[in-house]
Design an enzyme around this catalytic site. Structure first.
Site, PDB file in Angstrom:
ATOM      1  N   GLU A   1       0.822  -1.218   0.000  1.00  0.00           N
ATOM      2  CA  GLU A   1       0.000   0.000   0.000  1.00  0.00           C
ATOM      3  C   GLU A   1       0.853   1.265   0.000  1.00  0.00           C
ATOM      4  O   GLU A   1       0.440   2.310  -0.512  1.00  0.00           O
ATOM      5  CB  GLU A   1      -0.904   0.016   1.241  1.00  0.00           C
ATOM      6  CG  GLU A   1      -1.741   1.274   1.362  1.00  0.00           C
ATOM      7  CD  GLU A   1      -2.594   1.303   2.616  1.00  0.00           C
ATOM      8  OE1 GLU A   1      -3.807   1.422   2.479  1.00  0.00           O
ATOM      9  OE2 GLU A   1      -2.043   1.190   3.737  1.00  0.00           O
ATOM     10  N   ASP A   2       2.060   1.156   0.583  1.00  0.00           N
ATOM     11  CA  ASP A   2       2.866   2.364   0.755  1.00  0.00           C
ATOM     12  C   ASP A   2       3.504   2.866  -0.530  1.00  0.00           C
ATOM     13  O   ASP A   2       3.941   4.010  -0.604  1.00  0.00           O
ATOM     14  CB  ASP A   2       3.963   2.101   1.804  1.00  0.00           C
ATOM     15  CG  ASP A   2       3.350   1.841   3.164  1.00  0.00           C
ATOM     16  OD1 ASP A   2       2.345   2.500   3.490  1.00  0.00           O
ATOM     17  OD2 ASP A   2       3.860   0.970   3.894  1.00  0.00           O
TER      18      ASP A   2
ATOM     19  N   CYS B   1      -2.303  -2.095   4.623  1.00  0.00           N
ATOM     20  CA  CYS B   1      -0.934  -2.011   4.084  1.00  0.00           C
ATOM     21  C   CYS B   1      -0.615  -3.142   3.120  1.00  0.00           C
ATOM     22  O   CYS B   1       0.275  -3.023   2.299  1.00  0.00           O
ATOM     23  CB  CYS B   1       0.106  -2.090   5.202  1.00  0.00           C
ATOM     24  SG  CYS B   1      -0.363  -1.305   6.719  1.00  0.00           S
TER      25      CYS B   1
ATOM     26  N   HIS C   1       1.275   5.452  10.372  1.00  0.00           N
ATOM     27  CA  HIS C   1       0.628   6.106   9.230  1.00  0.00           C
ATOM     28  C   HIS C   1      -0.809   6.469   9.602  1.00  0.00           C
ATOM     29  O   HIS C   1      -1.389   5.864  10.512  1.00  0.00           O
ATOM     30  CB  HIS C   1       0.546   5.155   8.026  1.00  0.00           C
ATOM     31  CG  HIS C   1       1.849   4.856   7.355  1.00  0.00           C
ATOM     32  ND1 HIS C   1       2.324   3.572   7.169  1.00  0.00           N
ATOM     33  CD2 HIS C   1       2.778   5.670   6.793  1.00  0.00           C
ATOM     34  CE1 HIS C   1       3.476   3.612   6.522  1.00  0.00           C
ATOM     35  NE2 HIS C   1       3.776   4.869   6.280  1.00  0.00           N
TER      36      HIS C   1
HETATM   37  C1  CIR Z   1       7.303   0.193   7.818  1.00  0.00           C
HETATM   38  O1  CIR Z   1       7.651   0.662   8.908  1.00  0.00           O
HETATM   39  O2  CIR Z   1       7.401   0.816   6.771  1.00  0.00           O
HETATM   40  C2  CIR Z   1       6.735  -1.232   7.809  1.00  0.00           C
HETATM   41  N1  CIR Z   1       7.370  -2.010   8.805  1.00  0.00           N
HETATM   42  C3  CIR Z   1       5.257  -1.203   8.056  1.00  0.00           C
HETATM   43  C4  CIR Z   1       4.492  -0.489   6.993  1.00  0.00           C
HETATM   44  C5  CIR Z   1       3.044  -0.491   7.261  1.00  0.00           C
HETATM   45  N2  CIR Z   1       2.321   0.121   6.218  1.00  0.00           N
HETATM   46  C6  CIR Z   1       1.224   0.875   6.361  1.00  0.00           C
HETATM   47  O3  CIR Z   1       0.835   1.248   7.469  1.00  0.00           O
HETATM   48  N3  CIR Z   1       0.600   1.262   5.250  1.00  0.00           N
END
Ligand code: CIR
Length: 265
Positions: free
Chosen positions: A67-68, A254, A167
Site C-alpha cells: 500500500e505504501d 498495508c 501512518h
Molecule cells: C514500515 O515501517 O514501513 C513497515 N514495517 C510497516 C508499513 C506499514 N504500512 C502501512 O501502514 N501502510
C-alpha cells in the site's frame, strides 16, 4: 469508494522480520506471516476481488506492505516517494506493475516531497492525507494538487502529536456509508466531523486498520469489541489473522493495493 475489482499483494519474504519495527511485540515469523498472508488473499477473493500476487523480494523486508508504494484511484495512479531509505527501492519495482494496469495514466511525488501510501485514506472521492514521520508537507501539497487535477478533493490530518501511530491508515479506516472506524486519538479531528465515527477501545486500537472490500469489512481477528461495533453499524465482517503483521507495525490495508473499476481518459 468501497467497490474494488482487483488487488495487488506481495508475498512476505524470508527476511520479513528485518523490516522496520518498534519491536514491541517480539520477532515476527516469516513462515507464519505467509500463512496469514494466504488467509488475507483468500478473504480478498471471497469479497469478489481478482488478486495479483507478486513474488517476494528478499532485498526489501517490508515489501509485502505494498500500500505504501502507490495511491491507486479510478482515474490515475500516483507513485509515492518513501521516507524510509530501506524502502525507497520498492517504488520503481511497483511502478512496472502499475504501468501494466494504468499505462501512461501515472503521476509521481517528486523530491523533496515524501508520501507513503499508508498515510492516505479514501472516503468516496475525498482523500484524507496524514502528515506523519513518513509524509511531509511538500509531499502532501503535491498529492493534493494531483488529486485536484483529477477531480478529487482532499484534507490533511496531522498525526505527529501521536508518535506511536505510524501512518494515518494505522489509526482510521473508511467503512463506507459515511462511517469511519478510528482510534480515540483522532476522535476530535475537524476533517472527520461530518462522518459517523466508530471509536475503538484503547486496548483494541489495532482494529482501526481494516478494509471495506465490496460486501464485507476484512477485519483483524481477536478484537471482539471492535467487531461488535462494526457489525452493530450494519457491516458484514470477514476476520483474518494478523499477529505477524502487527509485529512489523503493519495492518490489513498495508498489504494490498485495491483498485476500483478504472475510468481512464
Ligand atoms: C514500515 O515501517 O514501513 C513497515 N514495517 C510497516 C508499513 C506499514 N504500512 C502501512 O501502514 N501502510
Amino acid at each position: 469508494m468501497t467497490y474494488f475489482e482487483q488487488a495487488i499483494v506481495r508475498t512476505p519474504c524470508d527476511r520479513f522480520s528485518e523490516g522496520i519495527t518498534p519491536e514491541l511485540l517480539g520477532k515476527a515469523d516469516a513462515s507464519l506471516a505467509r500463512v496469514h498472508h494466504q488467509g488475507y488473499i483468500d478473504a480478498l477473493k471471497a469479497s469478489g476481488v481478482k488478486v495479483t500476487v507478486l513474488e517476494s523480494l528478499n532485498d526489501f523486508p517490508d515489501s509485502c506492505f505494498v500500500e505504501d508504494s502507490a495511491i491507486v484511484t479510478k482515474r490515475v495512479a500516483i507513485m509515492t516517494r518513501f521516507t524510509a531509505p530501506s524502502r525507497s527501492g520498492e517504488s520503481p519495482l511497483m511502478r512496472e506493475v502499475i504501468e501494466g494496469i494504468y499505462g501512461s495514466h501515472i503521476e509521481a511525488i517528486q523530491a523533496p516531497g515524501n508520501v507513503e501510501g499508508g498515510d492516505i485514506c479514501r472516503a468516496g472521492d475525498h482523500f484524507l492525507i496524514g502528515l506523519s514521520s513518513r509524509t511531509n508537507e511538500e509531499g502532501a501539497r503535491q498529492l493534493a494538487e494531483i488529486l485536484k487535477k483529477y477531480g478529487f478533493t482532499s484534507s490533511t490530518i496531522n498525526i505527529r502529536p501521536h508518535g506511536f501511530i505510524l501512518h494515518l491508515s494505522t489509526a482510521l479506516s473508511y467503512l463506507g456509508n459515511n462511517t469511519f472506524i478510528l482510534m480515540p486519538e483522532l476522535a476530535n479531528e475537524p476533517a472527520l466531523e461530518k462522518y459517523t465515527q466508530l471509536v475503538v477501545k484503547p486496548e483494541e486500537r489495532y482494529a482501526s486498520n481494516c478494509i471495506r472490500v465490496n460486501d464485507a469489512v476484512i477485519f483483524p481477528a481477536g478484537f471482539p469489541n471492535a467487531i461488535a461495533q462494526v457489525e452493530a453499524a450494519g457491516f458484514k465482517v470477514r476476520p483474518v489473522e494478523t499477529s505477524e503483521f502487527q509485529k512489523q507495525d503493519g495492518g490489513l490495508s498495508c498489504l494490498s493495493l485495491r483498485i476500483p473499476p478504472l475510468h481512464l481518459n
